[in-house]
Enzyme design. Structure first.
Site, PDB file in Angstrom:
ATOM      1  N   GLY A  10      11.335  -6.776   8.749  1.00 53.85           N
ATOM      2  CA  GLY A  10      12.160  -5.941   7.879  1.00 53.85           C
ATOM      3  C   GLY A  10      12.984  -5.025   8.776  1.00 53.85           C
ATOM      4  O   GLY A  10      12.427  -4.203   9.509  1.00 53.85           O
ATOM      5  N   GLY A  12      15.358  -2.940   7.777  1.00 59.03           N
ATOM      6  CA  GLY A  12      16.038  -1.963   6.925  1.00 59.03           C
ATOM      7  C   GLY A  12      15.883  -0.543   7.445  1.00 59.03           C
ATOM      8  O   GLY A  12      15.860  -0.316   8.665  1.00 59.03           O
ATOM      9  N   ASN A  13      15.757   0.390   6.493  1.00 59.12           N
ATOM     10  CA  ASN A  13      15.703   1.802   6.882  1.00 59.12           C
ATOM     11  C   ASN A  13      14.481   2.135   7.730  1.00 59.12           C
ATOM     12  O   ASN A  13      14.606   2.797   8.768  1.00 59.12           O
ATOM     13  CB  ASN A  13      15.704   2.680   5.626  1.00 59.12           C
ATOM     14  CG  ASN A  13      17.073   2.740   4.986  1.00 59.12           C
ATOM     15  OD1 ASN A  13      18.094   2.498   5.641  1.00 59.12           O
ATOM     16  ND2 ASN A  13      17.116   3.055   3.701  1.00 59.12           N
ATOM     17  N   GLY A  15      12.465  -0.094   9.222  1.00 61.07           N
ATOM     18  CA  GLY A  15      12.470  -0.972  10.401  1.00 61.07           C
ATOM     19  C   GLY A  15      13.322  -0.401  11.533  1.00 61.07           C
ATOM     20  O   GLY A  15      12.915  -0.422  12.700  1.00 61.07           O
ATOM     21  N   ARG A  91       5.497   2.825  -7.385  1.00 59.60           N
ATOM     22  CA  ARG A  91       5.290   1.806  -6.344  1.00 59.60           C
ATOM     23  C   ARG A  91       4.808   0.506  -6.981  1.00 59.60           C
ATOM     24  O   ARG A  91       5.148  -0.582  -6.532  1.00 59.60           O
ATOM     25  CB  ARG A  91       4.275   2.309  -5.313  1.00 59.60           C
ATOM     26  CG  ARG A  91       4.782   3.515  -4.519  1.00 59.60           C
ATOM     27  CD  ARG A  91       3.778   3.988  -3.489  1.00 59.60           C
ATOM     28  NE  ARG A  91       4.276   5.142  -2.750  1.00 59.60           N
ATOM     29  CZ  ARG A  91       4.046   6.409  -3.081  1.00 59.60           C
ATOM     30  NH1 ARG A  91       3.337   6.697  -4.154  1.00 59.60           N
ATOM     31  NH2 ARG A  91       4.529   7.389  -2.358  1.00 59.60           N
ATOM     32  N   ASN A  98       7.813  -7.857  -4.427  1.00 60.52           N
ATOM     33  CA  ASN A  98       7.229  -7.766  -3.082  1.00 60.52           C
ATOM     34  C   ASN A  98       6.038  -8.691  -2.827  1.00 60.52           C
ATOM     35  O   ASN A  98       5.757  -9.013  -1.672  1.00 60.52           O
ATOM     36  CB  ASN A  98       6.873  -6.308  -2.770  1.00 60.52           C
ATOM     37  CG  ASN A  98       8.123  -5.481  -2.473  1.00 60.52           C
ATOM     38  OD1 ASN A  98       9.221  -6.016  -2.378  1.00 60.52           O
ATOM     39  ND2 ASN A  98       7.964  -4.174  -2.329  1.00 60.52           N
ATOM     40  N   SER A 122       4.832  -2.106   3.318  1.00 62.37           N
ATOM     41  CA  SER A 122       5.447  -2.507   2.045  1.00 62.37           C
ATOM     42  C   SER A 122       4.593  -2.042   0.856  1.00 62.37           C
ATOM     43  O   SER A 122       3.370  -2.065   0.918  1.00 62.37           O
ATOM     44  CB  SER A 122       5.590  -4.032   1.980  1.00 62.37           C
ATOM     45  OG  SER A 122       6.196  -4.533   3.151  1.00 62.37           O
ATOM     46  N   ASN A 123       5.257  -1.671  -0.213  1.00 62.84           N
ATOM     47  CA  ASN A 123       4.568  -1.184  -1.415  1.00 62.84           C
ATOM     48  C   ASN A 123       4.517  -2.228  -2.526  1.00 62.84           C
ATOM     49  O   ASN A 123       5.362  -3.113  -2.550  1.00 62.84           O
ATOM     50  CB  ASN A 123       5.313   0.057  -1.928  1.00 62.84           C
ATOM     51  CG  ASN A 123       4.834   1.305  -1.236  1.00 62.84           C
ATOM     52  OD1 ASN A 123       3.641   1.521  -1.105  1.00 62.84           O
ATOM     53  ND2 ASN A 123       5.775   2.127  -0.777  1.00 62.84           N
ATOM     54  N   HIS A 178      -2.358   4.687  -2.206  1.00 59.94           N
ATOM     55  CA  HIS A 178      -1.045   5.302  -1.974  1.00 59.94           C
ATOM     56  C   HIS A 178      -0.290   5.370  -3.297  1.00 59.94           C
ATOM     57  O   HIS A 178       0.698   4.674  -3.516  1.00 59.94           O
ATOM     58  CB  HIS A 178      -0.289   4.450  -0.952  1.00 59.94           C
ATOM     59  CG  HIS A 178       0.988   5.068  -0.459  1.00 59.94           C
ATOM     60  ND1 HIS A 178       1.095   6.381  -0.075  1.00 59.94           N
ATOM     61  CD2 HIS A 178       2.218   4.513  -0.273  1.00 59.94           C
ATOM     62  CE1 HIS A 178       2.343   6.612   0.315  1.00 59.94           C
ATOM     63  NE2 HIS A 178       3.046   5.504   0.198  1.00 59.94           N
TER      64      HIS A 178
END
Ligand code: APR
Length: 313
Positions: A10, A12-13, A15, A91, A98, A122-123, A178
């Protein structure tokens, strides 16, 4: 001596920030992986990061890739593949999208990175770690979920600000799933050994517990997407504990086998993380209220795990 290989699944943000921290701290060479349509994006981000390192003087290498072969033999995998929350989403709302993604990542991790210590971000977190370990069949000690360190970071910050003391001196932990019923543990919370109640009144503490539980949502509401600096910093603390055999006591989602009275699923508990991965789950004294909160949180985690188990292949 060869450098460690850090695989970031991943780009993304989270990562991107993971790569930045891993390189700045010279933890190893980095592979920033994403799906084929994002390969150029990952390559561009890698180039930008590598150029940034000329300023810190780090010689870590980074490549962007959508080819799992580039991850072969990774020492650590940090997985953020998936979609983040949007305002108004929990989440758990992310399960449908996901779960297939984590299954795909797990199949490939099993094939290409059988010796890695895997840290899942990951959520919905606890259920994603469960599914990842189930599909890979990896030794549970080599699979951990990153949530407790992040939730504890939020708790720590709020406590330090209210106590008017340094974040360095707060000793605190957040356990459980979480989600909004996570358990910020006040009973053993101190400022370097001095009970927190000597610094902060009960009403303020109650407010801090409530704010911690919604700490992720507070940021989603403000930014329109999930947090990324603190999640990345938290996962890097776990990766460092493993790579440097630090044997740190960190809250992490670990497979429970009777600890705290729970069995057969992952949830946030105090763990020792060192060169063996999750080397130990530490059982701490909780008061009756905290035990009840942990049981409630476990029920929420199990409900999501049930949904994941029923999600068709
Ligand atoms: N393999 C690899 N990468 C994937 C896959 C896959 N099968 N599927 C999706 N991705 C990538 C996306 O293309 C995207 O670039 O995962 C990346 C996720 O990045 P962002 O959308 O920026 O999300 P981010 O904020 O990094 O959060 C990722 O962590 O905290 C959790 O809830 C959050 O589940 C979310 C995850």
């Amino acid at each position: 001596m060869k450098r460690n290989k850090i695989g970031l699944i991943g780009a993304g943000n989270i990562g991107g920030e993971l790569a930045n921290l891993a390189m700045t701290k010279q933890l190893g060479d980095v592979v920033l992986f994403d799906i084929p349509v994002k390969e150029d994006f990952a390559k561009g981000k890698a180039l930008d990061l590598e150029q940034a390192q000329t300023q810190s003087g780090s010689d870590s290498n980074v490549i962007g890739s959508s080819n799992w072969e580039d991850l072969a033999g990774a020492d650590v995998l940090i997985i953020t593949a998936g979609v983040p929350r949007k305002p108004g989403q929990s989440r758990d709302d992310l399960v449908g999208i996901n779960v297939p993604i984590i299954r795909n990542v797990a199949e490939n991790a099993k094939k290409y990175c059988p010796n890695a210590f895997s840290i899942i971000i990951s959520n919905p977190l606890d259920a994603m770690v469960y599914e990842y370990q189930k599909v890979t069949g990896f030794d549970p000690a080599k699979v951990a979920g990153m949530a407790g360190v992040l939730d504890t970071a939020r708790f720590t910050l709020f406590l330090a600000r209210a106590a008017n003391c340094s974040v360095k001196d707060i000793r605190a932990m957040v356990l459980g799933g979480h989600g909004d019923d996570m358990v910020p543990v006040l009973s053993n919370c101190t400022v370097s050994g001095v009970p927190i109640t000597q610094f902060i009144d009960q009403e303020t503490l109650d407010g801090i517990v409530a704010r911690t539980r919604k700490g992720g949502g507070e940021i989603v509401k403000l930014m329109g997407t999930s947090a990324y600096y603190a999640p990345a910093a938290s996962a890097i603390s776990m990766a460092e504990a493993y790579l440097n055999d630090e044997k740190r006591l960190l809250p992490a989602a670990a497979l429970l086998k009777g600890e705290y009275g729970f069995d057969g699923f992952f949830m946030g508990v105090p763990t020792i993380i060192g060169g063996g991965g999750v080397e130990k789950i530490v059982e701490i004294e909780l008061n009756d209220d905290e035990k009840a909160m942990l049981a409630k949180s476990a029920e929420s985690v199990k409900a999501v795990v049930d949904v994941v188990n029923k999600t068709p292949a």
